[in-house]
Design a protein around this motif. Structure first.
Motif, PDB file in Angstrom:
ATOM      1  N   SER A 128       4.833  -9.705   5.713  1.00 28.71           N
ATOM      2  CA  SER A 128       3.757  -9.636   6.719  1.00 28.71           C
ATOM      3  C   SER A 128       2.510 -10.334   6.198  1.00 28.71           C
ATOM      4  O   SER A 128       2.220 -10.338   5.007  1.00 28.71           O
ATOM      5  N   SER A 183       2.764  -3.208   8.283  1.00 27.22           N
ATOM      6  CA  SER A 183       4.130  -3.189   7.775  1.00 27.22           C
ATOM      7  C   SER A 183       4.782  -1.827   7.938  1.00 27.22           C
ATOM      8  O   SER A 183       4.175  -0.806   7.655  1.00 27.22           O
ATOM      9  N   SER A 189       4.984  -2.045   0.584  1.00 29.55           N
ATOM     10  CA  SER A 189       4.709  -3.458   0.794  1.00 29.55           C
ATOM     11  C   SER A 189       3.423  -3.783   0.058  1.00 29.55           C
ATOM     12  O   SER A 189       2.377  -3.233   0.374  1.00 29.55           O
TER      13      SER A 189
END
Lengths: 274, 544, 270
Positions: free
Chosen positions: B101, B170, B176
């Motif tokens: 992302s 995300s 992440s």
């Protein structure tokens, strides 16, 4: 009966922890960055304002649903922690006890059956030396030699087991009936296996419970000093950090095991003697 | 046939045994000293979690651990408003999280909002809390973020070094990341395995993507002796915070591996219980509240011996809260600590104390004796306490040393105030003394000798309160330093904390690691992890 | 014959060790607390017979005084534990039935309580101002009060056996009350077992104290004890460099072995 006793043990432990000095004090309080709200949040994690009967009720109802609470120190569900660590300790203590029992039984029977002075004294010397080593020193030696922890438990339990068994066997061997049998010409093997062993069966079985507690007791310093991630280390960390949910549940487990093993030993012993 | 095969088999066996000790060359292996309590970077409050945050988190501004200066991180540049309340970040373009992302100002806004939310109870967030009110984050463009605080935050920029940016969108949440590594495996109680972040934004001068090392294995090892043993055996490549005695032995065995980064930030200190609400008898309270008494105790303690005997020389006597390695904030004009029992006795005689037959008595005839508490399990601290016991017995004071487990200790020093004196250590992660407000303010919870005061009990504490309040509202760093210098001077005169030593930052680095230059600031050995390299051809094991 | 030699040797060793501890002041040159800071970790020499520890204190003095703590207090704790086990175990085995189950259940409960936690809590409870010696006494008393469950089961099983023996039936038939049975028949007959438990417990308590000290819960500074002295063993590097540091361990092992040998010899059939 077993359940009641175990629960009693766990709740007793909980009471002790709750009222021991230092409950609810967390080292995070020394972090000077924290705001007042954060400090209050930390204190409330410990539930120090909760009354004891309320805590009992909450714990038992949680137990019935399978929820053992959340460890304050490790911030994870207690049930999960126990589930992760139990196999390792079970294996270690199990193998250790097995090794200790096999070793002491074989050596004990040999020493009685063949009362050779040399064998006797070397057995005594070996067990004497092993008993004389503190569990902590054994733990350190095992760490240094990178040997598996279960051998450490075996080494700690074996000498005492051997001594107890040896005491009982010699006592039984020197009973009048054994002398009588010997004079009548009954073979030593027969005396040992058909008369002495059935006599000492019950007290020896009583040792199963004692040796299990010894093994569990030894597991704590052994695991703590060798950094082995089992229940012993968990119990030690929980004790040091006054982690109420964790320590209560561990006591519960240990009580269940100890009482369970003893019950079994008693039941078998009583069935045999009746 | 058999005799000729035997040496070959033996050789094979030995080789096999040797290589089974070897690591996969691309894996860096070292230890965490405790179980990480959280993988959420906002909730980090212990060393192990902090190390993981350093390795996985991407931050806007990075404090270079070696130069102690600020460096651009995810923010290319930033500007602080003159009133100290607002900071504008110009973010780097084209950066992606580990799951793909895109990184934008929205993530910064999301992180700051979550961080400052009072329900989160984040220690990092609390450090920003200079006044009540909400923090507003505006995102005029995907690459510009403007953070406005309700009141000026002193040392604001440096605090962003601890804020790891989370992804707003995300589905993987904290997993992440923007840092050099992400958490790939975690076995509770055993280890954490980190793998390189395929989308890490930093590249070296040749344009090659960092980090060089593919995987990092962090074992959870509490026992320092075992850790050093494993390092010597070649299983580990880095060890942080090596104990002084072990460092001494390592230096004799393998001088290249033993790295002394000089004086560290950590110190040890002793203080007397001056709380008015304590249950101590009045005559003891009088002793502890007497400046001459505290200064005499400070004079009687032989700090050189403490540094030499307990820390094998890898420590320096300390006289203030700031270590000399904190280059900007250290007050070099403070007087050096002295060891002078005679001067101590002379000073204390002026306060009415008298030495009779080797026992010190106060003006009312009470024997001067007190208990010193410290936490159990810390061998160095227990030794220091024992040495202080002897030093003070030289001036007739009888000291009992009691080691308590940490929870009981904390209870005594924060709630019941049922103690005489306490010996503890400071672990400073932050260079800026502003994060220690609750220590210096007389109303603070961490004002250890007399916390939570309604009004300052003494004139000098009132002066410190004033100085700290002024310091926190100023934006100019030099002016702030002047204020805090004066605070340090007052502390040196009044000795509410008797500072003992500053420990050296000692670490161990294996010959397989290339590019390591351990420093005093955490995380000592792997602050530059993304540029570290492993050389598998170097011999495993301690002997070179 | 050889048993008598062993017994004699063990008794003499123990007697020497006891004498050393009782007359410690006469043996040692330096007090155990005095730090010779110029000579930390010194090797054995004529001035310091066993060298010095890491704070420069005379190790020989510390070993001698440390023996005092361990050797005088452990038997007291063992006596307490054995006495409790004797009474409770004898009663349980004698009466059987519900009383036995109850007593055994209590023993199990006590055994499963985290001993380490109890000791940590005890430490925290004690007032700060008490002398190191008093805190050690309190620790050993606690160990004694908590140490009886392991002896209990053995005593109980033996007592149960005794209950079913002929002369017990006779005694009961003659109308002895339970208390009289307990104190006149059971306890005198089980004396060998009690003695065995007592002797086994002494080294057990010495070792428990040693382990506790190594875990950091032991005696207060500057009082030495064997466990306290063994803490140095944790550092492997230092151990191999200074092997004389193992002397306390050697002394511990020899003393415990002597206890074993005496017990073993004393229970051989005539």
């Amino acid at each position: 009966m077993l359940g009641v006793l175990a629960l009693l043990g766990a709740l007793l432990c909980a009471t002790m922890i709750r009222f021991a000095p230092g409950y609810g004090a967390d080292e995070r309080e020394l972090d000077s960055r924290l705001s007042q709200e954060s400090r209050d949040a930390i204190r409330s994690e410990y539930g120090a304002t909760e009354t004891l009967p309320h805590y009992y009720r909450r714990y038992v109802s949680g137990l019935l649903r399978g929820n053992l609470g959340t460890s304050v120190f490790l911030q994870r569900p207690v049930a999960q922690l126990l589930w992760e660590r139990a196999p390792l300790t079970a294996r270690t203590v199990g193998f250790g006890l097995l090794a200790a029992w096999i070793g002491s039984s074989i050596l004990g029977l040999l020493a009685i059956r063949f009362p050779n002075a040399m064998l006797n004294y070397s057995a005594m010397a070996l067990t004497g030396f092993l008993i004389a080593l503190p569990a902590a020193v054994i733990a350190l030696l095992f760490v240094f030699w990178r040997a598996p922890v279960f051998l450490g438990i075996a080494l700690v339990t074996f000498p005492k087991l051997y001594r107890y068994q040896h005491n009982l066997l010699t006592q039984a061997q020197s009973q009048p009936f054994a002398f009588a049998a010997r004079t009548r010409g009954v073979s030593e093997n027969r005396i040992l296996f058909r008369h002495v062993i059935p006599l000492v069966w019950a007290p020896v079985l009583a040792l199963v419970g004692v040796s299990s507690s010894m093994a569990f007791g030894a597991a704590i310093p052994l695991e703590a000093l060798s950094d082995s991630p089992g229940m012993g280390q968990l119990a030690w960390q929980a004790a040091l950090n006054r982690d109420l949910p964790l320590l209560t549940s561990i006591t519960l487990c240990v009580t269940v095991l100890t009482v369970g093993v003893n019950f079994l030993a008693d039941a078998i012993g009583q069935r045999k003697s009746s | 046939m058999w005799p000729s095969l035997r040496p070959a088999i033996l050789l094979l066996a030995v080789n096999f045994a040797a290589s089974s000790h070897a690591q996969a060359p691309a894996e860096l292996h070292f230890c965490l000293h405790g179980e990480p309590k959280t993988f959420n970077p906002l909730l980090v409050d212990d060393e192990a979690s902090e190390n993981i945050r350093y390795l996985t988190g991407g931050v806007l501004i990075r404090v270079n651990r070696q130069t102690q200066a600020l460096e651009p991180g995810l923010a290319e540049s930033w500007r602080v408003s003159p009133d100290g309340r607002q900071i504008t970040f110009q973010l780097r373009k084209g950066i992606y999280f580990s799951d793909g992302s895109r990184f934008s100002s929205e993530d910064v806004a999301y992180t700051m909002r979550l961080l400052m939310d009072p329900q989160t109870h984040s220690a990092t967030g609390d450090a920003f809390r200079s006044g009540s009110g909400t923090v507003v984050v505006k995102t005029p463009s995907p690459y510009i973020a403007v953070v406005t605080f309700p009141a000026p935050v002193a040392g604001m920029e440096r605090l962003f070094d601890q804020v790891a940016i989370l992804s707003a969108k995300s589905p993987k949440k904290e997993q992440s990341v923007l840092g050099p590594y992400y958490v790939s495996e975690y076995k509770a109680g055993s280890y954490v395995l980190l793998r390189r972040n395929p989308n890490y934004w930093r590249h070296d001068a040749q344009g090659r993507q960092l980090p060089y090392i593919d995987t990092v294995r962090l074992d959870i090892q509490r026992n320092r002796d075992i850790e050093m043993m494993r390092f010597r055996r070649g299983e580990l490549q880095l060890v942080n915070r090596v104990d002084a005695q072990q460092f001494d032995e390592l230096k004799k065995e393998n001088p290249a591996a033993a790295r002394n980064a000089g004086t560290g930030l950590d110190g040890e200190e002793l203080w007397f219980n001056q709380a008015a609400s304590s249950t101590l008898p009045d005559f003891k309270k009088k002793w502890f509240q007497s400046t001459d008494f505290r200064r005499a105790v400070s004079l009687a303690i032989n700090r050189e011996d403490l540094a030499r005997v307990v820390f094998a020389g890898y420590a320096t006597p300390a006289f203030g809260p700031v270590s000399p390695s904190n280059q900007f904030w250290f007050n070099a004009k403070l007087p050096a600590p002295k060891h002078d029992p005679k001067a101590a006795l002379a000073l204390i005689a002026g306060a009415g104390f008298q030495l009779q037959n080797g026992t010190l008595k106060d003006s009312m005839g009470n024997r001067v004796e007190f208990t010193l508490i410290t936490n159990s399990g810390n061998a160095a601290r227990e030794k220091m306490a024992t040495m202080i016991q002897q030093d003070l017995s030289d001036i007739g004071i009888s000291v009992k040393v009691v080691t308590l487990d940490f929870p009981s200790l904390i209870e005594r020093i924060t709630r019941t105030f049922d103690y005489d004196a306490c010996l503890l250590g400071l672990v400073n992660t932050d260079l800026d003394p502003n994060s220690q407000m609750t220590v210096w303010l007389s109303s603070g919870e961490n004002h250890q000798w007399n916390p939570n005061q309604q009004t300052p009990a003494t004139a000098w504490e009132a002066e410190i309160d004033q100085l700290m309040r002024e310091e926190t509202s100023l934006a100019n760093e030099k002016l702030r330093k002047a204020k805090f210098d004066r605070v340090q001077e007052i502390v040196a005169e009044q000795q509410p904390f008797i500072y003992l030593v500053n420990k050296n930052a000692l670490s161990a680095v294996s010959a397989q690691v290339i590019g390591a230059s351990p420093v005093a600031l955490n995380p000592q050995t792997f602050w530059n992890i993304d540029t570290l390299r492993l050389d598998p051809t170097q011999q495993i094991g301690s002997k070179q | 014959m050889i048993q008598r030699v062993f017994r004699g040797v063990s008794w003499s060793i123990l007697a020497i060790v006891f004498a050393c501890t009782l007359f410690a002041e006469g043996f040692t040159h330096y007090p155990y607390a005095r730090q010779f800071r110029e000579l930390p970790n010194a090797a054995p020499s004529t001035i310091h017979l066993l060298g010095t520890d890491d704070l420069g204190r005379d190790l020989f003095a510390r070993v001698v005084y440390g023996t005092r703590v361990s050797l005088l207090l452990a038997p007291a704790a063992a006596l307490l534990a054995t006495a409790i086990a004797a009474v409770l175990g004898g009663l349980a085995g004698l009466r059987g039935g519900r009383l036995e189950s109850l007593i055994l259940a209590c023993a199990d409960l006590l055994m499963s309580l985290p001993l380490l936690f109890v000791l940590i809590a005890l430490r925290a409870f004690l007032p700060l101002g008490i002398s190191p010696l008093l805190s050690v006494v309190a620790t050993f008393v606690t160990l004694g009060l908590l140490g009886w469950p392991s002896s209990l089961r053995v005593v109980c099983a033996a007592s149960r056996n005794l209950r079913q023996s002929d002369h017990m039936l006779l005694a009961r038939a003659t109308g002895y009350s339970n208390t009289q049975l307990l104190f006149r028949q059971v306890i005198p007959n089980l004396r060998p077992i009690f003695l065995a438990q007592f002797w086994i417990s002494i080294p057990l308590f010495i070792l428990t104290e040693a382990t506790l000290s190594m875990l950091g819960l032991g005696v207060m500074e500057p009082l030495p004890s064997w466990g306290n002295l063994l803490r140095g063993c944790e550092d492997f590097g230092a151990m191999s460099a200074n092997p004389w540091r193992l002397v306390p361990l050697l002394l511990l092992v020899i003393t415990v072995i002597c206890f074993q040998l005496i017990l073993h010899s004393s229970e051989e059939p005539a």
